[in-house]
Structures are given as structure tokens and as C-alpha cells.
Design an enzyme around this catalytic site. Structure first.
Site, PDB file in Angstrom:
ATOM      1  N   LEU A   1       5.207   3.551  -2.516  1.00  0.00           N
ATOM      2  CA  LEU A   1       4.912   3.949  -1.122  1.00  0.00           C
ATOM      3  C   LEU A   1       5.762   3.160  -0.163  1.00  0.00           C
ATOM      4  CD1 LEU A   1       3.155   6.306  -0.052  1.00  0.00           C
ATOM      5  CD2 LEU A   1       2.931   5.756  -2.227  1.00  0.00           C
ATOM      6  N   TYR A   2       5.545   1.944  -0.389  1.00  0.00           N
ATOM      7  CA  TYR A   2       6.296   0.867   0.471  1.00  0.00           C
ATOM      8  C   TYR A   2       7.944   1.094   0.453  1.00  0.00           C
ATOM      9  CZ  TYR A   2       8.097  -3.564   2.557  1.00  0.00           C
ATOM     10  OH  TYR A   2       8.682  -4.462   3.501  1.00  0.00           O
ATOM     11  N   ALA A   3       8.611   1.217  -0.670  1.00  0.00           N
ATOM     12  CA  ALA A   3       9.928   1.602  -0.607  1.00  0.00           C
ATOM     13  C   ALA A   3      10.202   3.036  -0.003  1.00  0.00           C
ATOM     14  CB  ALA A   3      10.570   1.553  -1.894  1.00  0.00           C
TER      15      ALA A   3
ATOM     16  N   SER B   1       8.467   4.629   2.213  1.00  0.00           N
ATOM     17  CA  SER B   1       8.461   4.497   3.693  1.00  0.00           C
ATOM     18  C   SER B   1       9.590   3.847   4.444  1.00  0.00           C
ATOM     19  CB  SER B   1       6.908   3.852   4.047  1.00  0.00           C
ATOM     20  OG  SER B   1       7.318   2.290   3.800  1.00  0.00           O
TER      21      SER B   1
END
Lengths: 102, 233
Positions: free
Chosen positions: B143-145, B147
Site C-alpha cells: 500500500l505504501y509503495a 500510494s
């Protein structure tokens, strides 16, 4: 209470700001019948973006209410609110009335 | 661009954001910070807003206050971000939504409102924070990557859309830095990431600030839509 003429005056102040930033051929006349966008309109898409931002900022300054002129509702109308200064004033009046629960 | 510059930095309370605030203050700039909590920093050229960058009314109020206080904004640094480091199958949807809200919607809102203010002056610099997790496609950071990949695409598209107004939009992707964001990650995992860099060392906040300041300079008017990763990949 505000009336439509006050909103038109607010749009005119935004046009003053807009006209400073564009060359004379692209400048807008301050008249309710001035066609803004679409057939015979004076604005290209970038000009419309700039004018919308100026009008939103001016309306917020004049009426202390934040309006967003580019909702889905605005875009899907049979008659675009951005057709003329007159139609834009009507649309802004509608948005301000809604915010006040009017 | 007038001097001192008016610089707005989100996520300014801790980590890279706090370091950037000090960096720009040391250059003599006026810095407006914002984060979800209060700032402990006391400096005559620093003000702080408490807000969530994904809260549209709060963001609009902050920009209105900046306009009233300073009349313009020269530089925006979108540093606010949250991470969710977990296997995808163990990531709750609420965590996923929070990451996307803060990192993508928050960055979008800040860029949009900043551009409105910057276009009045016909000049502005926006710098977004990405991460090396994007080119490395790091496991455990889906999710972080994702986003931050969205932030990179926002950077590239907004660079086109805002170019008519003299506003540049660029991004920096830091390699690992010893901040709160990575303190829960096992050391061997961090070492494995750092070993993939051309320069296999921890980065510092000053390494990030150096790139941000390069993008923010008046002389960088012709640099837009770019993403620079630290460490080399």
C-alpha cells in the site's frame, strides 16, 4: 441578503483580476451577456480554469462562503453554468443558497 | 521569487519534515509547518497548523490563512505521509484507506490549493516526497509503495497542468533514513534494502533537503516532472 446583482459584481471583480493576467484579445467584457465558454465563447480551457479560480476566490472573499464551481452537477447540466456571466451568477446564487439552507 | 521565501512543509513535526523546517529556517526562509499534532518549535519565522492533510476544509482554511498572512506561497513540500508495513494479506482495509487518504488525497489537495495561490504570482515550486520503495517494489509495503507510485504520477501530470502558471512539480525519493517510519523494521531487512543502493549507506535528512532545495530554487524554473531517488538504483 445578497441579490443576483451583487453576485454579478463579484464576478466582475474576478474578471478585473483575470484581465490583468491575459493579453487584450482574451480579456472579458463585464456584461451579463458575455459568452464565456462554448460556441462563440471567449475562453479556452485554460482560461476557463483561471476564471473559475478567480471567481471562487472572489466569491469567498465577498460572501465569506467557499464554493466549488466544478462539481459533477455543474458539468452535467444541459445548459452549462459557464456559458455566460448571467448563467454563472445564477449557478453561484444556487450554491450559496444551498449553503445557507435557503 | 521574493526573499525570504514562504515555504510550507507538511508533516513537519517529526523526522524528515522537522529536519526540512530547520533547514529552510537556517536559510532565512519563512516556514509554515503543518501536521496532525502541535509543534514544539519556537522561531519567529515559523508558524504551525494542526490538521490532517486529507481534510479538505482544514486544508483550504490553512491556505486562506497563509494567503492572508503572507500574500503568497513560494514553495510547498509535501512530506506528510503514513506507512503500513505489513504483508498484503494481513493489511486491514482501514489501514489501506488511511495510507491512500494521507499520501495520495492529502498530496493532491495540498498541490491543488498551493497552485491556486502560486498562480497569482506566476511562479511556485512544489516538491513531493516519494520513496525508493517504488522502484524497489518492496515486499511488505504494497500500500505504501502504491500510494507513493500514485504521488509520482501526480507529480508528473501536475507538472504539465501547472506549467502554464509557472509552477514546477518534482519529487524526491529518499532511501532509508533513521526516522520513526522505519524504527519497527528489523535491522536485517533495512540492511538488505541499503545493500541494493549504489551508495550502500543510510541517508540523512540533509541529503533529502539538498534535493528539495535544488527543486525549490528560482534557478530551477526549467526542472519539472522529475523524480530523484537517493542512494542510486
Amino acid at each position: 441578503m445578497r441579490d443576483k446583482q451583487q453576485i454579478i459584481e463579484s464576478i466582475y471583480r474576478a474578471i478585473d483580476e483575470f484581465n490583468v493576467l491575459v493579453p487584450p484579445p482574451a480579456q472579458l467584457d463585464k456584461s451579463p451577456s458575455t459568452v464565456l465558454f462554448g460556441e462563440h465563447g471567449r475562453l479556452d480551457s485554460l482560461g476557463l480554469v483561471s476564471l473559475i479560480l478567480d471567481v471562487e476566490g472572489q466569491v469567498e472573499a465577498d460572501f465569506d462562503m467557499s464554493v466549488s464551481l466544478t462539481s459533477e452537477r455543474a458539468m452535467s447540466r444541459d445548459t452549462s453554468p459557464f456559458r455566460s456571466i448571467d448563467t454563472l451568477a445564477d449557478y453561484i446564487s444556487e450554491l450559496l443558497d444551498e449553503q445557507q439552507g435557503g | 521569487m521574493a526573499s525570504p521565501r514562504i515555504v510550507l512543509i507538511s508533516g513537519s513535526r517529526r523526522g524528515i519534515g522537522a529536519g526540512l523546517v530547520n533547514y529552510f529556517l537556517a536559510l532565512g526562509d519563512t516556514v509554515v509547518g503543518c501536521s496532525r499534532g502541535p509543534s514544539g518549535l519556537s522561531h519567529e519565522q515559523h508558524t504551525h497548523f494542526e490538521l490532517d492533510v486529507a481534510d479538505e476544509p482544514a486544508v483550504k482554511r490553512m491556505f486562506r490563512d497563509v494567503r492572508q498572512a503572507h500574500g503568497r506561497l513560494d514553495v510547498l513540500v509535501n512530506n506528510a505521509g503514513v506507512a503500513s508495513m505489513n504483508h498484503a494479506m494481513l493489511t486491514p482495509v482501514d489501514s489501506a484507506r488511511q495510507v491512500l487518504d494521507t499520501n495520495v488525497i492529502g498530496t493532491f489537495l495540498m498541490c491543488r490549493e498551493a497552485a491556486k495561490l502560486m498562480r497569482r504570482a506566476g511562479v511556485g515550486r512544489i516538491v513531493n516526497l516519494s520513496t525508493v520503495a517504488v522502484p524497489l517494489r518492496l515486499e511488505g509495503e504494497a500500500l505504501y509503495a502504491s500510494s507513493k507510485a500514485a504521488v509520482e504520477m501526480l507529480t508528473r501530470v501536475l507538472a504539465k497542468e501547472f506549467s502554464d502558471f509557472g509552477v514546477t512539480v518534482n519529487a524526491v525519493g529518499p532511501s532509508p533514513i533513521k526516522t520513526d517510519l522505519v524504527k519497527g523494521v528489523p535491522p536485517d531487512k533495512m540492511d538488505a534494502i541499503i545493500d541494493q543502493q549504489h551508495i550502500p549507506e543510510w541517508a540523512s535528512v540533509n541529503d533529502v533537503a539538498n534535493i528539495v532545495e535544488f527543486f525549490a530554487r528560482p534557478e530551477s524554473r526549467f526542472v519539472t516532472g522529475q523524480v530523484i531517488y537517493l542512494g542510486g538504483f
